[in-house]
Design a protein around this motif. Structure first.
Motif, PDB file in Angstrom:
ATOM      1  N   TYR A 132      -7.824   1.999  -1.710  1.00 42.99           N
ATOM      2  CA  TYR A 132      -7.346   3.380  -1.786  1.00 42.99           C
ATOM      3  C   TYR A 132      -6.337   3.567  -2.921  1.00 42.99           C
ATOM      4  O   TYR A 132      -5.627   4.569  -2.981  1.00 42.99           O
ATOM      5  CB  TYR A 132      -6.704   3.772  -0.453  1.00 42.99           C
ATOM      6  CG  TYR A 132      -7.674   3.718   0.696  1.00 42.99           C
ATOM      7  CD1 TYR A 132      -8.563   4.763   0.933  1.00 42.99           C
ATOM      8  CD2 TYR A 132      -7.719   2.605   1.531  1.00 42.99           C
ATOM      9  CE1 TYR A 132      -9.472   4.702   1.980  1.00 42.99           C
ATOM     10  CE2 TYR A 132      -8.630   2.533   2.575  1.00 42.99           C
ATOM     11  CZ  TYR A 132      -9.501   3.581   2.792  1.00 42.99           C
ATOM     12  OH  TYR A 132     -10.409   3.510   3.827  1.00 42.99           O
ATOM     13  N   ASN A 133      -6.279   2.571  -3.809  1.00 45.01           N
ATOM     14  CA  ASN A 133      -5.381   2.606  -4.968  1.00 45.01           C
ATOM     15  C   ASN A 133      -3.920   2.686  -4.539  1.00 45.01           C
ATOM     16  O   ASN A 133      -3.085   3.292  -5.219  1.00 45.01           O
ATOM     17  CB  ASN A 133      -5.723   3.782  -5.891  1.00 45.01           C
ATOM     18  CG  ASN A 133      -5.318   3.508  -7.334  1.00 45.01           C
ATOM     19  OD1 ASN A 133      -5.274   2.362  -7.763  1.00 45.01           O
ATOM     20  ND2 ASN A 133      -5.020   4.557  -8.081  1.00 45.01           N
ATOM     21  N   ASP A 134      -3.614   2.063  -3.394  1.00 41.97           N
ATOM     22  CA  ASP A 134      -2.252   2.003  -2.868  1.00 41.97           C
ATOM     23  C   ASP A 134      -1.707   0.608  -3.155  1.00 41.97           C
ATOM     24  O   ASP A 134      -2.142  -0.376  -2.560  1.00 41.97           O
ATOM     25  CB  ASP A 134      -2.260   2.272  -1.362  1.00 41.97           C
ATOM     26  CG  ASP A 134      -0.865   2.177  -0.745  1.00 41.97           C
ATOM     27  OD1 ASP A 134       0.089   1.848  -1.467  1.00 41.97           O
ATOM     28  OD2 ASP A 134      -0.746   2.442   0.467  1.00 41.97           O
ATOM     29  N   PHE A 176     -10.743  -3.838  -8.184  1.00 41.86           N
ATOM     30  CA  PHE A 176     -10.343  -2.553  -7.624  1.00 41.86           C
ATOM     31  C   PHE A 176      -9.151  -1.958  -8.372  1.00 41.86           C
ATOM     32  O   PHE A 176      -9.082  -0.742  -8.591  1.00 41.86           O
ATOM     33  CB  PHE A 176     -10.021  -2.698  -6.134  1.00 41.86           C
ATOM     34  CG  PHE A 176     -11.242  -2.711  -5.259  1.00 41.86           C
ATOM     35  CD1 PHE A 176     -11.965  -1.548  -5.041  1.00 41.86           C
ATOM     36  CD2 PHE A 176     -11.666  -3.888  -4.657  1.00 41.86           C
ATOM     37  CE1 PHE A 176     -13.099  -1.557  -4.235  1.00 41.86           C
ATOM     38  CE2 PHE A 176     -12.803  -3.905  -3.855  1.00 41.86           C
ATOM     39  CZ  PHE A 176     -13.522  -2.733  -3.646  1.00 41.86           C
ATOM     40  N   LEU A 177      -8.206  -2.827  -8.763  1.00 36.94           N
ATOM     41  CA  LEU A 177      -7.045  -2.338  -9.516  1.00 36.94           C
ATOM     42  C   LEU A 177      -7.480  -1.714 -10.838  1.00 36.94           C
ATOM     43  O   LEU A 177      -6.985  -0.655 -11.236  1.00 36.94           O
ATOM     44  CB  LEU A 177      -6.063  -3.483  -9.770  1.00 36.94           C
ATOM     45  CG  LEU A 177      -5.315  -4.028  -8.550  1.00 36.94           C
ATOM     46  CD1 LEU A 177      -4.579  -5.313  -8.905  1.00 36.94           C
ATOM     47  CD2 LEU A 177      -4.339  -2.991  -8.016  1.00 36.94           C
ATOM     48  N   GLY A 180      -9.125   1.536 -10.367  1.00 39.18           N
ATOM     49  CA  GLY A 180      -8.114   2.552 -10.103  1.00 39.18           C
ATOM     50  C   GLY A 180      -7.461   3.073 -11.366  1.00 39.18           C
ATOM     51  O   GLY A 180      -6.955   4.198 -11.393  1.00 39.18           O
TER      52      GLY A 180
END
Length: 297
Positions: A132-134, A176-177, A180
């Motif tokens: 979730y890009n958190d 994923f990072l 993002g």
């Protein structure tokens, strides 16, 4: 072409200065950041990591305590130890040193650490948040590798990236990072048929496999960035041990635009991220306790 060698120690030093200032502010507020390191059995394999972590913690203004438990300790006993640390407001972060004895699965301990004290970013919730890009408390090595890339004069949006290695704590989080940040990402692994086809098309290559010399200059696009995350011990021609990455540094340096050395590249930044996480975790706990125990108005 000769690549620019990325100075991970310099990047880590800048991060450490910022972390130290934040740690001092928390200390002045009565919340001095404190880390607890847990190792089990013979600590020789983890001794260097613990020593480096302690030095970095001291430099960043973070208290650090190393605890070692007998190899005969049970998983249930260790989970009890961690439960006690989770409940102790004087402890702000917990580090699980590896390797662990065969009867203690590391994932079980990572799950036992409270997410607010997961400074390594290894708890399933910390890993899952990346989707979730958190990045509240991200996995240190993956975050460090991406932070290094962000220091380069490259536009992240639309950047073609190749990640070689798909581990749960490095390769996958990096993918994923980078997504993002707007990059287009290809992930290669042991079943990828032609890794070089993908790596030669990339503007930036991350490699984290644990195989020395896996990536060579012929596998890179001229001018690409190479972030080498591998750490391997090998012997040189005279039988002396040395630490190398997953890339053949000499051939890659003739093609790449930027390259991280091993040691001195991703490693120092990883430890700096760990300290940054420790201070952030302390801030989050301070806010949590204030919200939970604030006097009703």
């Amino acid at each position: 072409m000769t690549a620019t060698i990325i100075d991970g120690k310099a990047i880590a030093a800048r991060m450490r200065d910022e972390t130290r200032a934040e740690a001092q502010a928390l200390t002045d507020a009565g919340w001095a950041p404190r880390l607890i390191s847990i190792s089990v059995g013979d600590v020789a394999a983890a001794e260097l990591y613990v020593r480096n972590q302690q030095k970095s913690a001291e430099a960043a203004g973070v208290a650090f305590e190393a605890r070692n438990y007998a190899e005969t300790i049970s998983l249930e006993q260790l989970q009890g130890v961690i439960a006690g640390l989770n409940a102790d407001p004087r402890v702000n972060g917990i580090i699980i040193q590896r390797p662990l004895p065969a009867h203690i699965p590391v994932k079980a301990l990572q799950k036992a650490v409270h997410p607010l004290k997961d400074v390594e970013g290894m708890h399933p919730s910390s890993i899952g948040n990346i989707v979730y890009n958190d990045l509240t408390l991200g996995p240190c090595t993956a975050v460090a590798a991406v932070e290094i890339l962000k220091t380069l004069p490259l536009k992240m949006e639309g950047l073609d990236v190749c990640v070689i290695g798909h581990s749960e704590i490095v390769g996958k989080p990096i993918a994923f990072l980078m997504m993002g940040l707007g990059a287009t990402v290809t992930v290669c692994h042991h079943m990828t048929r032609q890794v070089a086809v993908h790596s030669r098309a990339a503007d930036a290559v991350f490699v984290a496999v644990g195989k020395p010399g896996l990536v060579n200059g012929a596998m890179l696009k001229p001018g690409a960035a190479l972030i080498d995350i591998g750490i391997n011990r090998v012997n040189d021609s005279e039988g002396r041990g040395k630490t190398v990455g997953d890339a053949d540094f000499d051939s890659c340096a003739q093609v790449a635009g930027w390259i991280t050395p091993v040691p001195g590249g991703v490693g120092p930044v990883t430890v700096a991220i760990l300290m940054k996480n420790a201070v952030l975790a302390t801030r989050m706990q301070l806010e949590h306790y204030r919200a939970a125990f604030a006097a009703a108005v």
